[in-house]
Each structure stands twice: as structure tokens, then as C-alpha cells.
Design a protein around this motif. Structure first.
Motif, PDB file in Angstrom:
ATOM      1  N   THR A   1      42.728  36.773  44.090  1.00  0.00           N
ATOM      2  CA  THR A   1      43.986  37.460  44.350  1.00  0.00           C
ATOM      3  C   THR A   1      44.820  37.458  43.077  1.00  0.00           C
ATOM      4  OG1 THR A   1      43.933  36.675  46.643  1.00  0.00           O
ATOM      5  CG2 THR A   1      46.021  37.554  45.835  1.00  0.00           C
ATOM      6  N   TYR A   2      45.351  38.624  42.711  1.00  0.00           N
ATOM      7  CA  TYR A   2      46.118  38.722  41.472  1.00  0.00           C
ATOM      8  C   TYR A   2      47.103  39.877  41.566  1.00  0.00           C
ATOM      9  CZ  TYR A   2      41.914  41.611  40.779  1.00  0.00           C
ATOM     10  OH  TYR A   2      40.865  42.480  40.953  1.00  0.00           O
ATOM     11  N   HIS A   3      48.070  39.854  40.686  1.00  0.00           N
ATOM     12  CA  HIS A   3      49.128  40.865  40.672  1.00  0.00           C
ATOM     13  C   HIS A   3      48.962  41.747  39.442  1.00  0.00           C
ATOM     14  CE1 HIS A   3      53.231  42.490  39.988  1.00  0.00           C
ATOM     15  NE2 HIS A   3      53.301  42.470  41.311  1.00  0.00           N
TER      16      HIS A   3
ATOM     17  N   SER B   1      47.303  36.017  37.660  1.00  0.00           N
ATOM     18  CA  SER B   1      46.621  35.423  38.809  1.00  0.00           C
ATOM     19  C   SER B   1      47.623  34.941  39.846  1.00  0.00           C
ATOM     20  CB  SER B   1      45.745  34.257  38.359  1.00  0.00           C
ATOM     21  OG  SER B   1      45.177  33.604  39.473  1.00  0.00           O
ATOM     22  N   LEU B   2      47.259  35.092  41.109  1.00  0.00           N
ATOM     23  CA  LEU B   2      48.017  34.506  42.216  1.00  0.00           C
ATOM     24  C   LEU B   2      47.223  33.385  42.873  1.00  0.00           C
ATOM     25  CD1 LEU B   2      49.493  37.746  43.841  1.00  0.00           C
ATOM     26  CD2 LEU B   2      50.583  36.193  42.214  1.00  0.00           C
ATOM     27  N   SER B   3      46.175  32.934  42.212  1.00  0.00           N
ATOM     28  CA  SER B   3      45.327  31.878  42.735  1.00  0.00           C
ATOM     29  C   SER B   3      46.019  30.535  42.597  1.00  0.00           C
ATOM     30  CB  SER B   3      43.989  31.857  41.974  1.00  0.00           C
ATOM     31  OG  SER B   3      43.244  30.702  42.293  1.00  0.00           O
ATOM     32  N   GLU B   4      45.697  29.625  43.509  1.00  0.00           N
ATOM     33  CA  GLU B   4      46.231  28.272  43.421  1.00  0.00           C
ATOM     34  C   GLU B   4      45.511  27.460  42.349  1.00  0.00           C
ATOM     35  OE1 GLU B   4      45.974  26.514  47.254  1.00  0.00           O
ATOM     36  OE2 GLU B   4      47.471  27.850  48.165  1.00  0.00           O
ATOM     37  N   GLU B   5      44.398  27.972  41.863  1.00  0.00           N
ATOM     38  CA  GLU B   5      43.671  27.273  40.813  1.00  0.00           C
ATOM     39  C   GLU B   5      44.447  27.362  39.503  1.00  0.00           C
ATOM     40  OE1 GLU B   5      39.903  29.122  40.589  1.00  0.00           O
ATOM     41  OE2 GLU B   5      39.309  28.591  42.628  1.00  0.00           O
TER      42      GLU B   5
END
Length: 226
Positions: free
Chosen positions: A101-103, A115-119
């Protein structure tokens, strides 16, 4: 490895049918989806060998949400992709289970991808978060014409960064009058992989391929017509 220089190969994997309103960076909308098929190529350094094969993995890149500054994208493999149905497949895609997931915002004809990742370090199967692609410019590149044959852009294949363009290229029955090309082979200087991205503003990434500095073997994704 079989040659897929020509379209319409009877042995080509048939992707899962999916209704798709393809992503168009000229007019992004929630619900747009682009569909890609995975490829593997051989011998990046040898322009007399353009052999590659398509594999039975299908990638979806989808616009899922509109924000004040751009759009949220996700990319993921379809459930019927072979890398998901056969965990022990020798050609399995190593990141098959991941949903990214990314913007993406587009301003002044340029992408800004985050990035919208929690990583700690996010990723994108299709490569929008790669160092060379997180700020892709849609301004047409006007210098350094290039030729695409098989899966690769014909040389020189050096360990540097270069840009160019291709004209009158077709893929799966779609004609592209002009495509920007960004080649980032700088990581190959320290034995990392090189990456070639072929794209335009209408379709976004049309082809992305990443290849080994050691073996010249490649893996990547091609945009399907539907």
C-alpha cells in the motif's frame, strides 16, 4: 526458456479474467486497475539473446482511495497466481503473499510516491517505490532513442544511470507511440540488481524488469491489454 519475441504464443499462461478500467495518470480515479503478467528473461548482457518467458502470475495494481493530495494504491497477486497456489514451485515469486500500500501524488508532471506500509521500508511489486521511480517524471524524454527487443532495451549495458525513449512499440496489441525509459544500473557496481522501467503518463509503468549483475537473469512485469 522459450522465446516470446512475438505476441500470441500458444504456450503463454492465461491470466485470470478480470474486469479492468486501467490506471491512467492523466485522469486517476478510485477503482482503476491495471493488470500485469510476470516475466523471466535471460542474459541481459547479450543482445543476440532476447529470450524470455511469461509465467502464470498475475499482478493487480489498483487505485483504492482518493486523498487531499493524491491517491492510495495497492498492488497484489491474484489468488489464482501460481506462486500462491504452488508454494514449492521452483520459479515462485518470493514476495507473492505481500499486499503493498502506498500513496502517489502527481504534481508538475512528476510522481511522488511514498509507502503507507507499517514496515520500516515499504515496497511495491510494480516498482513505484524504487529509488529511480518514486519521483518518475512524465515529461517526454527527447534525447537518446532506444530500441526494445524481447524483454530488454538493447545496449550498451553498463553499470550507470541513463534515460531515453522508444517510439512505435506494441505490447499485447496495445500500440504506444512514445514511451519514456529509465535505466538504473548503478547498484550493479556493487553486485546489486539493475532495473529498467518503461512508462508513459497515460498508462504508468508498461514494463519493469530487474536483472542480476552476476547472471544477467531477469524478472519483471508486463502490462496486459485487459
Amino acid at each position: 526458456m522459450v522465446s516470446c519475441d512475438k505476441e500470441g504464443d500458444d504456450d503463454m499462461p492465461k491470466p485470470q479474467p478480470i474486469e479492468s478500467n486501467k490506471i491512467n495518470f492523466e485522469s486517476l480515479e478510485v477503482g482503476q486497475k491495471s493488470i500485469y503478467i510476470r516475466l523471466m528473461g535471460e542474459n541481459y548482457y547479450d543482445d543476440s539473446n532476447n529470450n524470455f518467458e511469461y509465467l502464470a502470475d498475475t499482478l493487480i495494481v489498483e487505485v483504492t482511495e482518493k486523498t487531499d493530495t493524491g491517491f492510495v494504491f495497492q498492488d497484489y497477486l491474484t489468488p489464482a497466481s501460481r506462486s500462491l497456489t504452488e508454494p514449492n514451485w521452483e520459479k515462485r515469486y518470493w514476495d507473492a503473499n505481500k499486499v503493498n500500500t502506498y500513496h502517489i501524488a502527481v504534481k508538475d508532471n512528476q510522481i511522488s510516491a511514498t509507502s503507507l506500509s507499517e514496515e520500516q521500508y515499504g515496497s511495491s511489486h510494480i516498482g513505484y517505490l524504487n529509488d529511480e521511480n518514486a519521483a518518475l517524471s512524465f515529461t517526454p524524454i527527447t534525447e537518446n532513442p532506444m530500441t526494445i527487443e524481447g524483454w530488454k532495451v538493447i545496449g550498451p549495458h553498463n553499470e550507470s544511470y541513463s534515460e531515453g525513449y522508444a517510439e512505435n512499440y506494441s505490447l499485447f496489441g496495445i500500440f504506444y507511440d512514445r514511451l519514456n525509459i529509465v535505466i538504473n544500473n548503478v547498484p550493479m557496481q556493487v553486485d546489486g540488481p539493475g532495473t529498467t522501467t518503461v512508462y508513459n503518463k497515460n498508462s504508468g509503468i508498461v514494463r519493469i524488469s530487474t536483472y542480476s549483475a552476476w547472471t544477467g537473469e531477469a524478472w519483471g512485469w508486463d502490462l496486459l491489454s485487459e
